[in-house]
Design a protein around this motif. Structure first.
Motif, mmCIF file in Angstrom:
data_model
loop_
_atom_site.group_PDB
_atom_site.id
_atom_site.type_symbol
_atom_site.label_atom_id
_atom_site.label_comp_id
_atom_site.label_asym_id
_atom_site.label_seq_id
_atom_site.Cartn_x
_atom_site.Cartn_y
_atom_site.Cartn_z
ATOM 1 N N ALA A 39 3.191 1.583 -4.581
ATOM 2 C CA ALA A 39 4.452 2.109 -4.151
ATOM 3 C C ALA A 39 5.248 2.627 -5.347
ATOM 4 O O ALA A 39 4.983 1.908 -6.547
ATOM 5 C CB ALA A 39 5.505 1.247 -3.557
ATOM 6 N N PRO A 40 6.012 3.714 -5.348
ATOM 7 C CA PRO A 40 6.884 4.077 -6.721
ATOM 8 C C PRO A 40 7.580 3.032 -7.174
ATOM 9 O O PRO A 40 8.241 2.180 -6.559
ATOM 10 C CB PRO A 40 7.802 5.185 -6.036
ATOM 11 C CG PRO A 40 7.109 5.539 -4.745
ATOM 12 C CD PRO A 40 6.324 4.606 -3.978
ATOM 13 N N GLY A 41 7.228 3.025 -8.497
ATOM 14 C CA GLY A 41 7.858 1.988 -9.361
ATOM 15 C C GLY A 41 7.311 0.527 -9.357
ATOM 16 O O GLY A 41 7.894 -0.278 -9.672
ATOM 17 N N GLN A 42 6.305 0.409 -8.511
ATOM 18 C CA GLN A 42 5.679 -0.862 -8.418
ATOM 19 C C GLN A 42 4.325 -0.870 -8.925
ATOM 20 O O GLN A 42 3.634 0.162 -9.023
ATOM 21 C CB GLN A 42 5.689 -1.245 -6.847
ATOM 22 C CG GLN A 42 6.865 -1.327 -6.384
ATOM 23 C CD GLN A 42 7.176 -1.794 -4.908
ATOM 24 O OE1 GLN A 42 6.061 -2.651 -4.471
ATOM 25 N NE2 GLN A 42 8.249 -1.603 -4.208
ATOM 26 N N GLU A 43 3.710 -2.013 -9.000
ATOM 27 C CA GLU A 43 2.480 -2.082 -9.440
ATOM 28 C C GLU A 43 1.350 -2.036 -8.466
ATOM 29 O O GLU A 43 2.074 -2.148 -7.329
ATOM 30 C CB GLU A 43 2.441 -3.430 -10.125
ATOM 31 C CG GLU A 43 2.913 -4.132 -11.330
ATOM 32 C CD GLU A 43 2.637 -5.235 -12.044
ATOM 33 O OE1 GLU A 43 3.128 -5.602 -13.457
ATOM 34 O OE2 GLU A 43 1.840 -6.028 -11.581
ATOM 35 N N ARG A 44 0.288 -1.615 -8.745
ATOM 36 C CA ARG A 44 -0.747 -1.582 -7.715
ATOM 37 C C ARG A 44 -1.070 -3.026 -7.245
ATOM 38 O O ARG A 44 -1.276 -4.142 -7.973
ATOM 39 C CB ARG A 44 -2.044 -0.906 -8.436
ATOM 40 C CG ARG A 44 -3.146 -0.669 -7.350
ATOM 41 C CD ARG A 44 -4.157 0.301 -8.138
ATOM 42 N NE ARG A 44 -3.633 1.644 -8.641
ATOM 43 C CZ ARG A 44 -4.615 2.498 -9.124
ATOM 44 N NH1 ARG A 44 -5.840 2.156 -9.281
ATOM 45 N NH2 ARG A 44 -4.076 3.374 -9.651
ATOM 46 N N GLU A 45 -1.136 -3.229 -5.983
ATOM 47 C CA GLU A 45 -1.615 -4.256 -5.465
ATOM 48 C C GLU A 45 -2.685 -4.326 -4.259
ATOM 49 O O GLU A 45 -2.938 -3.136 -3.691
ATOM 50 C CB GLU A 45 -0.236 -4.920 -4.398
ATOM 51 C CG GLU A 45 0.085 -4.006 -3.415
ATOM 52 C CD GLU A 45 1.124 -4.537 -2.364
ATOM 53 O OE1 GLU A 45 1.754 -5.813 -2.754
ATOM 54 O OE2 GLU A 45 1.569 -3.999 -1.450
ATOM 55 N N PHE A 46 -3.236 -5.404 -4.322
ATOM 56 C CA PHE A 46 -4.468 -5.703 -3.310
ATOM 57 C C PHE A 46 -3.928 -5.326 -2.000
ATOM 58 O O PHE A 46 -3.023 -5.911 -1.504
ATOM 59 C CB PHE A 46 -5.278 -6.774 -3.711
ATOM 60 C CG PHE A 46 -6.270 -7.193 -2.569
ATOM 61 C CD1 PHE A 46 -6.237 -8.057 -1.615
ATOM 62 C CD2 PHE A 46 -7.485 -6.579 -2.606
ATOM 63 C CE1 PHE A 46 -7.022 -8.522 -0.775
ATOM 64 C CE2 PHE A 46 -8.573 -6.767 -1.732
ATOM 65 C CZ PHE A 46 -8.247 -7.731 -0.927
ATOM 66 N N LYS A 83 5.070 -0.452 8.478
ATOM 67 C CA LYS A 83 6.395 -0.724 8.150
ATOM 68 C C LYS A 83 6.804 0.130 7.208
ATOM 69 O O LYS A 83 5.874 0.460 6.417
ATOM 70 C CB LYS A 83 6.423 -2.104 7.912
ATOM 71 C CG LYS A 83 6.042 -3.384 8.742
ATOM 72 C CD LYS A 83 6.170 -4.582 8.138
ATOM 73 C CE LYS A 83 5.929 -5.469 9.149
ATOM 74 N NZ LYS A 83 5.810 -6.945 8.422
ATOM 75 N N PRO A 84 8.021 0.575 6.793
ATOM 76 C CA PRO A 84 8.479 1.329 5.780
ATOM 77 C C PRO A 84 7.770 0.959 4.538
ATOM 78 O O PRO A 84 7.525 1.720 3.538
ATOM 79 C CB PRO A 84 9.746 1.315 5.799
ATOM 80 C CG PRO A 84 10.211 1.157 7.204
ATOM 81 C CD PRO A 84 9.049 0.240 7.683
ATOM 82 N N GLU A 85 7.888 -0.502 4.330
ATOM 83 C CA GLU A 85 7.257 -1.129 3.101
ATOM 84 C C GLU A 85 6.032 -0.800 2.909
ATOM 85 O O GLU A 85 5.608 -1.339 1.468
ATOM 86 C CB GLU A 85 7.674 -2.474 3.027
ATOM 87 C CG GLU A 85 7.494 -3.373 4.200
ATOM 88 C CD GLU A 85 8.380 -3.581 5.159
ATOM 89 O OE1 GLU A 85 9.015 -2.573 5.413
ATOM 90 O OE2 GLU A 85 8.449 -4.669 5.735
#
Length: 122
Positions: free
Chosen positions: A40-47, A87-89
């Motif tokens: 997501a924008p401004g966040q780290e890549r997540e599994f 979800k939006p997240e």
């Protein structure tokens, strides 16, 4: 190098469903495990999730368990991510990845697709 091509992203309302696909150019030892990450924008890549081509092993992030389902189609060399109750997240760029083992895949050492955007509106 294995080529991975994602498809199926787009805009969906919160609570809706979307299915992502990832087609591999070929299956080799380097694609024994395939999976999805997201950023997501401004966040780290997540599994997000992963699946082994042999057997029934699947892995999910806690945040998507019960809502997302990962699956595979041998004949098409394609992996899918069915996303329900979005979800939006969940909005992010989703990346397909493949590697020889689950541990390596989680370390991000394998092949990667170009990414595909998923937007979930509230």
């Amino acid at each position: 190098q294995v080529q991975l091509v994602e498809s199926g992203g787009g805009l969906v309302q919160a609570g809706g469903s979307l299915r992502l696909s990832c087609a591999a150019s070929r299956r080799t030892f380097s694609t024994h495990v395939m999976g999805w990450f997201r950023q997501a924008p401004g966040q780290e890549r997540e599994f997000v999730a992963a699946i082994a081509w042999s057997g029934d092993s699947t892995w999910y992030a806690d945040s998507v368990k019960g809502r997302f389902t990962i699956s595979k189609d041998y004949a098409k060399n394609t992996m899918y991510l069915q996303m329900n109750s979005l979800k939006p997240e969940d909005a992010a760029v989703y990346y397909c990845t493949a590697d020889s083992t689950y541990a390596n895949l989680r370390n991000g050492r394998g092949s990667w697709g170009q990414g595909i955007k998923v937007t979930a509106s509230s």
